[in-house]
Enzyme design. Sequence first.
Site, short mmCIF file in Angstrom:
data_model
loop_
_atom_site.label_atom_id
_atom_site.label_comp_id
_atom_site.label_asym_id
_atom_site.label_seq_id
_atom_site.Cartn_x
_atom_site.Cartn_y
_atom_site.Cartn_z
N ARG A 164 9.59 5.89 17.88
CA ARG A 164 10.75 5.22 17.25
C ARG A 164 12.02 6.06 17.33
O ARG A 164 12.86 6.04 16.43
CB ARG A 164 10.46 4.91 15.76
CG ARG A 164 9.37 3.90 15.52
CD ARG A 164 9.80 2.52 16.01
NE ARG A 164 8.91 1.49 15.51
CZ ARG A 164 7.75 1.16 16.05
NH1 ARG A 164 7.34 1.75 17.15
NH2 ARG A 164 7.00 0.20 15.54
N SER A 238 8.73 -3.47 10.00
CA SER A 238 8.40 -2.27 9.23
C SER A 238 9.67 -1.67 8.64
O SER A 238 10.61 -1.39 9.38
CB SER A 238 7.77 -1.21 10.14
OG SER A 238 6.61 -1.70 10.76
N GLU A 333 12.94 3.13 8.57
CA GLU A 333 13.04 2.88 10.00
C GLU A 333 14.22 1.96 10.24
O GLU A 333 14.89 2.01 11.27
CB GLU A 333 11.74 2.21 10.46
CG GLU A 333 11.52 2.26 11.95
CD GLU A 333 11.03 0.96 12.51
OE1 GLU A 333 11.75 0.39 13.36
OE2 GLU A 333 9.94 0.50 12.12
N1 EPU Z 1 -2.56 -1.51 5.99
C1 EPU Z 1 -2.74 -1.48 4.64
N2 EPU Z 1 -2.09 -2.38 3.86
C2 EPU Z 1 -1.26 -3.33 4.41
C3 EPU Z 1 -1.09 -3.38 5.79
C4 EPU Z 1 -1.74 -2.45 6.58
O1 EPU Z 1 -3.49 -0.63 4.11
O2 EPU Z 1 -0.68 -4.09 3.62
C5 EPU Z 1 -3.24 -0.51 6.82
C6 EPU Z 1 -4.34 -1.16 7.65
O3 EPU Z 1 -5.52 -0.45 7.44
C7 EPU Z 1 -3.91 -1.01 9.08
C8 EPU Z 1 -2.88 0.10 9.02
O4 EPU Z 1 -2.31 0.06 7.71
O5 EPU Z 1 -4.97 -0.64 9.89
C9 EPU Z 1 -1.78 -0.08 10.05
O6 EPU Z 1 -1.23 -1.39 9.95
P1 EPU Z 1 -0.71 -2.18 11.23
O7 EPU Z 1 -1.78 -2.25 12.26
O8 EPU Z 1 -0.12 -3.47 10.79
O9 EPU Z 1 0.41 -1.24 11.82
P2 EPU Z 1 1.58 -0.38 11.14
O10 EPU Z 1 1.28 1.06 11.36
O11 EPU Z 1 1.86 -0.82 9.75
C10 EPU Z 1 3.02 -0.23 13.32
C11 EPU Z 1 4.45 -0.47 13.68
C12 EPU Z 1 4.69 -1.97 13.82
C13 EPU Z 1 3.77 -2.51 14.92
C14 EPU Z 1 2.31 -2.20 14.49
C15 EPU Z 1 1.32 -2.60 15.55
C16 EPU Z 1 5.68 1.38 12.68
C17 EPU Z 1 6.63 1.81 11.61
N3 EPU Z 1 5.31 0.09 12.65
O12 EPU Z 1 2.84 -0.81 12.03
O13 EPU Z 1 6.03 -2.17 14.23
O14 EPU Z 1 3.93 -3.89 15.10
O15 EPU Z 1 2.15 -0.78 14.29
O16 EPU Z 1 1.36 -1.67 16.60
O17 EPU Z 1 5.32 2.18 13.53
C18 EPU Z 1 8.24 -2.58 13.43
O18 EPU Z 1 8.56 -1.49 13.94
O19 EPU Z 1 9.08 -3.28 12.81
C19 EPU Z 1 6.86 -3.01 13.51
C20 EPU Z 1 6.44 -4.12 12.92
#
Ligand code: EPU
Length: 337
Positions: A164, A238, A333
């Site tokens: 990012r 995010s 972010e």
């Molecule tokens: N989780 C929770 N509670 C929630 C949601 C998720 O505990 O309410 C846990 C889950 O266990 C899950 C983990 O958090 O396995 C990660 O969640 P997710 O797979 O949705 O990914 P993220 O790390 O929250 C990142 C990016 C997203 C991107 C996804 C998929 C960042 C800041 N965000 O989210 O990017 O779509 O991975 O690769 O790195 C964005 O930048 O706006 C964005 C949406």
Amino acid sequence: MHIQENFNLKKFNTFHIPAHAKYFSDVLSVDDLLEVLVFCQQHALPFMIIGQGSNLLFKQDYPGLIIELNIKGIELVDETKDHFYVKAQGGENWHDFVQFCLQQGYYGLENLSLIPGTVGAAPVQNIGAYGVEISEFLFELEALEISTGKRLTFSKHDCQLSYRQSIFKAELKDRYVITNATFKLLKRAQPNLSYPALRDALKDMTESEITPQAVSNAVCEIRMSKLPNPIDLGNAGSFFWNPIISSEKYLSLQKTYPDIVAYAHESSYKIAAAWLIDKAGWKGYRKGDVGVHKEHALVLVNYGEASGAELYDLSVRIQQSVQEMFNIELQPEVRII
Ligand code: EPU
């Protein structure tokens, strides 16, 4: 050059915040852009470039000129045995560009389907999702130096892309406008299923069924199931970065919270900010028209008439509570104006 005054930005940011800009201009070409930049210099006006306003929170009105970069066009500029080189202008919608590439048989960007925003904004924060970042496929980009009006080419290496992050958010912040980007895409499909949720979604398909379009469709489905569509519900994806902490700190947290979600990142750990916020009890929180999405704790939402200041206050309260509970500092972010 067309400049509008006292412009309501509600339709120009995906949080749907009704902040006003003193001036607004929709720019359709690099020449237009130059003219508008000169106008700003002559009137000593601050200015800001936006694509589709998908990563912005307006905490207050903007006292200068907002430039919507709307330069369009996609062309195949070169090809080799294994690659296509595809140039897209900065104002192209990112998801439409990804779909265009898939239809033409230019592969690689499928995991990045449905990310809101424009091509020009994508390299600034090295957009990433489902195991792929654009750093893998960006070849070079052209940018306009604001102080001189010169057009420069930056190789991928020059852009200093990391999680990012890019040179355009660091030492060159506010000095260049990205006007187009060229991607080096694959002729032969190589699906990237490294992200567990994506692999899981495709587990019943045979190898030959897992085409780039099938991957793209699965990514769209996963995103739609947990990320609200900004057209229906104001949000900017995010809100915070996933924080990166030392191995020692991670191992110590893991003793208290065995279910903590983390990924090894170089010699440190990247922690799922969504998990931290969820664990701190914020998921599904709502007060008035601001809240934390009920399906994803990393997404702050505007249920209707929220102000930017209210959303900002909520983000600060979340930061404080995560800090108190885990001793981890969450960084936004989203760009806060
Ligand atoms: N989780 C929770 N509670 C929630 C949601 C998720 O505990 O309410 C846990 C889950 O266990 C899950 C983990 O958090 O396995 C990660 O969640 P997710 O797979 O949705 O990914 P993220 O790390 O929250 C990142 C990016 C997203 C991107 C996804 C998929 C960042 C800041 N965000 O989210 O990017 O779509 O991975 O690769 O790195 C964005 O930048 O706006 C964005 C949406």
